[in-house]
Write a protein that holds these residues in place. Sequence first.
Motif, PDB file in Angstrom:
ATOM      1  N   ALA A  56      73.470 -42.805  42.704  1.00 26.78           N
ATOM      2  CA  ALA A  56      72.763 -42.017  41.546  1.00 26.78           C
ATOM      3  C   ALA A  56      73.187 -42.298  40.322  1.00 26.78           C
ATOM      4  CB  ALA A  56      72.965 -40.570  41.659  1.00 26.78           C
ATOM      5  N   ALA A  57      74.528 -42.837  40.068  1.00 26.56           N
ATOM      6  CA  ALA A  57      75.194 -43.312  38.801  1.00 26.56           C
ATOM      7  C   ALA A  57      74.641 -44.601  38.417  1.00 26.56           C
ATOM      8  CB  ALA A  57      76.599 -43.320  38.887  1.00 26.56           C
ATOM      9  N   LEU A  58      74.507 -45.555  39.415  1.00 26.60           N
ATOM     10  CA  LEU A  58      73.877 -46.748  39.108  1.00 26.60           C
ATOM     11  C   LEU A  58      72.481 -46.844  38.786  1.00 26.60           C
ATOM     12  CD1 LEU A  58      75.678 -49.051  41.994  1.00 26.60           C
ATOM     13  CD2 LEU A  58      76.104 -48.871  39.471  1.00 26.60           C
ATOM     14  N   LYS A  59      71.773 -45.785  39.431  1.00 31.96           N
ATOM     15  CA  LYS A  59      70.384 -45.511  39.280  1.00 31.96           C
ATOM     16  C   LYS A  59      70.000 -44.994  37.773  1.00 31.96           C
ATOM     17  CE  LYS A  59      65.769 -45.439  40.521  1.00 31.96           C
ATOM     18  NZ  LYS A  59      65.241 -45.133  39.335  1.00 31.96           N
ATOM     19  N   ARG A  60      70.966 -44.210  37.475  1.00 33.97           N
ATOM     20  CA  ARG A  60      70.674 -43.622  35.889  1.00 33.97           C
ATOM     21  C   ARG A  60      71.131 -44.975  35.019  1.00 33.97           C
ATOM     22  NH1 ARG A  60      73.747 -39.149  38.055  1.00 33.97           N
ATOM     23  NH2 ARG A  60      75.626 -40.000  37.341  1.00 33.97           N
ATOM     24  N   ILE A  61      72.026 -46.015  35.242  1.00 29.49           N
ATOM     25  CA  ILE A  61      72.184 -47.106  34.539  1.00 29.49           C
ATOM     26  C   ILE A  61      70.830 -47.913  34.584  1.00 29.49           C
ATOM     27  CG2 ILE A  61      73.589 -49.256  34.454  1.00 29.49           C
ATOM     28  CD1 ILE A  61      75.841 -47.861  35.228  1.00 29.49           C
ATOM     29  N   GLN A  70      70.964 -61.991  47.868  1.00 27.15           N
ATOM     30  CA  GLN A  70      71.114 -60.872  46.745  1.00 27.15           C
ATOM     31  C   GLN A  70      70.738 -59.485  47.195  1.00 27.15           C
ATOM     32  OE1 GLN A  70      69.697 -61.789  42.794  1.00 27.15           O
ATOM     33  NE2 GLN A  70      67.706 -61.681  43.287  1.00 27.15           N
ATOM     34  N   THR A  71      71.721 -58.576  46.949  1.00 29.01           N
ATOM     35  CA  THR A  71      71.305 -57.257  47.233  1.00 29.01           C
ATOM     36  C   THR A  71      71.401 -56.143  46.178  1.00 29.01           C
ATOM     37  OG1 THR A  71      72.657 -57.561  49.311  1.00 29.01           O
ATOM     38  CG2 THR A  71      72.247 -55.201  48.813  1.00 29.01           C
ATOM     39  N   PHE A  72      70.155 -55.583  46.110  1.00 27.96           N
ATOM     40  CA  PHE A  72      70.057 -54.843  44.693  1.00 27.96           C
ATOM     41  C   PHE A  72      70.696 -53.201  45.045  1.00 27.96           C
ATOM     42  CE2 PHE A  72      67.802 -58.115  43.276  1.00 27.96           C
ATOM     43  CZ  PHE A  72      66.713 -58.277  43.842  1.00 27.96           C
ATOM     44  N   LEU A  73      71.991 -52.863  44.419  1.00 34.04           N
ATOM     45  CA  LEU A  73      72.574 -51.711  44.757  1.00 34.04           C
ATOM     46  C   LEU A  73      71.767 -50.751  44.070  1.00 34.04           C
ATOM     47  CD1 LEU A  73      76.494 -52.416  44.343  1.00 34.04           C
ATOM     48  CD2 LEU A  73      75.063 -52.275  46.499  1.00 34.04           C
ATOM     49  N   SER A  74      70.981 -50.966  42.872  1.00 32.77           N
ATOM     50  CA  SER A  74      70.174 -49.931  42.303  1.00 32.77           C
ATOM     51  C   SER A  74      68.788 -50.786  41.613  1.00 32.77           C
ATOM     52  CB  SER A  74      70.985 -49.125  41.239  1.00 32.77           C
ATOM     53  OG  SER A  74      70.075 -48.213  40.401  1.00 32.77           O
ATOM     54  N   ARG A  75      67.874 -50.323  41.923  1.00 31.38           N
ATOM     55  CA  ARG A  75      66.547 -51.040  41.321  1.00 31.38           C
ATOM     56  C   ARG A  75      65.679 -49.852  40.370  1.00 31.38           C
ATOM     57  NH1 ARG A  75      66.555 -49.517  46.385  1.00 31.38           N
ATOM     58  NH2 ARG A  75      64.421 -48.757  47.369  1.00 31.38           N
ATOM     59  N   THR A  76      65.185 -50.308  39.436  1.00 24.63           N
ATOM     60  CA  THR A  76      64.067 -49.601  38.601  1.00 24.63           C
ATOM     61  C   THR A  76      62.976 -50.465  38.609  1.00 24.63           C
ATOM     62  OG1 THR A  76      65.705 -48.280  37.542  1.00 24.63           O
ATOM     63  CG2 THR A  76      63.473 -48.168  36.661  1.00 24.63           C
ATOM     64  N   ARG A 120      82.009 -48.537  37.996  1.00 24.14           N
ATOM     65  CA  ARG A 120      81.432 -47.740  39.222  1.00 24.14           C
ATOM     66  C   ARG A 120      82.021 -48.711  40.538  1.00 24.14           C
ATOM     67  NH1 ARG A 120      81.325 -43.463  41.940  1.00 24.14           N
ATOM     68  NH2 ARG A 120      79.228 -43.038  42.937  1.00 24.14           N
ATOM     69  N   LEU A 121      81.746 -49.892  40.474  1.00 20.01           N
ATOM     70  CA  LEU A 121      82.201 -50.610  41.481  1.00 20.01           C
ATOM     71  C   LEU A 121      83.415 -50.673  41.962  1.00 20.01           C
ATOM     72  CD1 LEU A 121      79.721 -53.643  41.196  1.00 20.01           C
ATOM     73  CD2 LEU A 121      79.242 -51.465  42.269  1.00 20.01           C
ATOM     74  N   SER A 122      84.521 -50.369  40.996  1.00 22.66           N
ATOM     75  CA  SER A 122      85.962 -50.731  41.072  1.00 22.66           C
ATOM     76  C   SER A 122      86.507 -49.778  42.338  1.00 22.66           C
ATOM     77  CB  SER A 122      86.710 -50.091  40.093  1.00 22.66           C
ATOM     78  OG  SER A 122      88.030 -50.334  40.412  1.00 22.66           O
ATOM     79  N   ASP A 123      87.071 -50.453  43.356  1.00 21.54           N
ATOM     80  CA  ASP A 123      87.578 -49.851  44.413  1.00 21.54           C
ATOM     81  C   ASP A 123      89.003 -49.155  44.278  1.00 21.54           C
ATOM     82  OD1 ASP A 123      88.867 -52.491  46.475  1.00 21.54           O
ATOM     83  OD2 ASP A 123      89.058 -52.008  44.140  1.00 21.54           O
ATOM     84  N   ASN A 124      89.659 -49.126  43.179  1.00 20.36           N
ATOM     85  CA  ASN A 124      90.877 -48.774  42.665  1.00 20.36           C
ATOM     86  C   ASN A 124      90.962 -47.526  42.029  1.00 20.36           C
ATOM     87  OD1 ASN A 124      90.612 -50.047  40.694  1.00 20.36           O
ATOM     88  ND2 ASN A 124      92.337 -50.998  40.646  1.00 20.36           N
ATOM     89  N   ARG A 125      89.720 -46.747  41.891  1.00 19.75           N
ATOM     90  CA  ARG A 125      89.697 -45.754  40.979  1.00 19.75           C
ATOM     91  C   ARG A 125      89.447 -44.523  41.588  1.00 19.75           C
ATOM     92  NH1 ARG A 125      87.341 -47.375  35.742  1.00 19.75           N
ATOM     93  NH2 ARG A 125      88.267 -49.497  35.419  1.00 19.75           N
ATOM     94  N   SER A 126      90.189 -43.565  41.201  1.00 22.28           N
ATOM     95  CA  SER A 126      90.226 -42.037  41.723  1.00 22.28           C
ATOM     96  C   SER A 126      88.783 -41.120  41.445  1.00 22.28           C
ATOM     97  CB  SER A 126      91.467 -41.232  41.603  1.00 22.28           C
ATOM     98  OG  SER A 126      91.390 -41.066  40.213  1.00 22.28           O
ATOM     99  N   MET A 184      66.719 -38.553  35.977  1.00 27.78           N
ATOM    100  CA  MET A 184      67.838 -39.111  36.575  1.00 27.78           C
ATOM    101  C   MET A 184      68.358 -38.303  37.541  1.00 27.78           C
ATOM    102  SD  MET A 184      69.819 -40.549  33.092  1.00 27.78           S
ATOM    103  CE  MET A 184      68.966 -41.357  31.852  1.00 27.78           C
ATOM    104  N   TYR A 185      68.990 -38.817  38.864  1.00 29.49           N
ATOM    105  CA  TYR A 185      69.230 -38.054  39.935  1.00 29.49           C
ATOM    106  C   TYR A 185      70.640 -38.257  40.312  1.00 29.49           C
ATOM    107  CZ  TYR A 185      64.229 -38.205  40.812  1.00 29.49           C
ATOM    108  OH  TYR A 185      62.694 -38.085  40.629  1.00 29.49           O
ATOM    109  N   ASP A 186      71.192 -37.215  40.755  1.00 34.35           N
ATOM    110  CA  ASP A 186      72.610 -37.212  41.422  1.00 34.35           C
ATOM    111  C   ASP A 186      72.699 -37.979  42.845  1.00 34.35           C
ATOM    112  OD1 ASP A 186      71.606 -35.094  43.142  1.00 34.35           O
ATOM    113  OD2 ASP A 186      72.896 -33.395  42.206  1.00 34.35           O
ATOM    114  N   GLU A 187      73.774 -37.890  43.602  1.00 31.38           N
ATOM    115  CA  GLU A 187      74.036 -38.354  44.994  1.00 31.38           C
ATOM    116  C   GLU A 187      73.035 -37.768  45.960  1.00 31.38           C
ATOM    117  OE1 GLU A 187      76.222 -37.444  42.887  1.00 31.38           O
ATOM    118  OE2 GLU A 187      77.518 -39.249  42.464  1.00 31.38           O
ATOM    119  N   SER A 188      72.688 -36.330  45.813  1.00 35.44           N
ATOM    120  CA  SER A 188      72.003 -35.528  46.647  1.00 35.44           C
ATOM    121  C   SER A 188      70.327 -35.614  46.485  1.00 35.44           C
ATOM    122  CB  SER A 188      71.976 -34.062  46.744  1.00 35.44           C
ATOM    123  OG  SER A 188      71.921 -33.572  45.412  1.00 35.44           O
ATOM    124  N   GLY A 189      70.152 -36.635  45.413  1.00 37.46           N
ATOM    125  CA  GLY A 189      68.636 -36.782  45.097  1.00 37.46           C
ATOM    126  C   GLY A 189      67.851 -35.453  44.272  1.00 37.46           C
TER     127      GLY A 189
END
Length: 507
Positions: free
Chosen positions: A38-43, A66-72, A167-173, A280-285
């Motif tokens: 959802a966060a990437l979709k907002r972007i 190439q993979t589209f993690l988010s697409r508009t 958003r992609l960073s794997d070391n962020r809490s 703009m949507y959250d993770e639950s749609g």
Amino acid sequence: MTDSPSPAMSNSSGWRNDERARAAAIAEYGLEGLRDDAALKRITDFAAALCDAPIALVSIVEEHRQTFLSRTGVEATETPRETSFCAHAMVLDDLLEVPDATRDPRFADNALVTGPLGIRFYAGVPLVRDDGLPLGALCVIDTAPRAGLSDLQRQGLRVLAADVLARLSDNRSAAQSRAALDDSEGRFRVLADTMPQMVWSTRPDGFHDYYNARWYEFTGMPVGSTDGAEWNGMFHPDDQDRAWAVWQESLATGAPYQIEYRLRRADGQYRWTLGRALPMYDESGTIVRWFGTCTDIHEQKEASEQREIVAHELSHRIKNIFAVISGLINLSARSNPGFGPIASDLRERVTALGRAHDFVRPHSAQSRPSASQNSLHGLLSELFLPYQPETSPRIFVQGADFEIDDRSATPLALLFHELATNAMKYGALSSDAGVVEVATRRDGEHAVLEWQERDGPAVTVPTKTGFGSQLIELSVVRQLGGTIDQRWAPDGLRVAITIPNPALRRN
């Protein structure tokens, strides 16, 4: 923008040369869990709105795809790497812009350029990790060439690309992620206040709680005075009910909001404005915000109305020309009695062309035909009127309808006029019981039009090819790029016409 590698990439060439190591590093991000995040979709929604582009993507470039993690603006979730624009963008140290891909030797033969998607303009910001790992790009795409982005749009894409990396960073809490989102919101407000467009946003229920500085500058209203539903009072009284209805429909369905209306400027003048908004949507749609823009289109609207007036006048004069030609044919026939049969055929063909032109030409609200002006079935109904008895129709049209335009209407009119005329003279319509059935269907990228005569007199195969047959061949093969198969079956003439879909209507 050159295609030279970034300093980070130069210092980390191992990432490029060892795709296995790079793939393993990318896998650490758990990208599958971020598909349609959802966060990437907002972007991507915001990137598309910011750059006024129909398509925005967060693309991760892997070894073979190439993979589209988010697409508009697109349905595809991935494409082969060899067609990837982002593979070029991710090795740069700054934004890559391609004004017209058909003129760029790197992309002119790319399937995404020559194929149905028809990419022309591309702008992408590389997504590169601190240690030099190139992940992909945040990009916007248009199907029409463009001169390029504005400085503000470039700045906005860089800010949004930084948010993607965060958003992609794997070391962020989770707490760090929320802080990054808050920081992004603050940067969004700063960015929105410097945009030339009017920008606004609402809560999920449609309550307007934010406008940028441009809105207040344009309307001259005090800050906060148009919050809630007070925005509708800024519209022309004749547009308020319509705008409210469209907005309520978007809130109820989640469909994008788009409408043209007259907005009152600070000096009291009403200006034509294009309003747009996306949810703009959250993770639950669930919709969490609506983000919208207002664009002053007053000059474009007035210019469009002037062009429409000219088109109406030109079309009306062309219609009069058909009438003059028919009159000249009649005069020639009276002066030369031997010319009578030929004149009659010629006049009927001119009349058929006039009917086709009158069907597809620009009309006023009062003169517009009842059938859609881009409808093949509607055009055929107009052409067959002279052959249809009022009480008992003898020509029946059924099957899939197709969109047509003014270019294809002329050969279609000549084609079916000749078939109907021949049926009246020699075929099924020459007897009281005879009928004609026209069936239309889709066959992949082609339209198939089938003419079937039945219950008429016995059919004989013609011994020579007349002008009418040549005209049919000319209309189908040369003008529409199709094929025609005529069979003189004992129970009636059968004609199968196959036409490529693009020949019926321009893209």
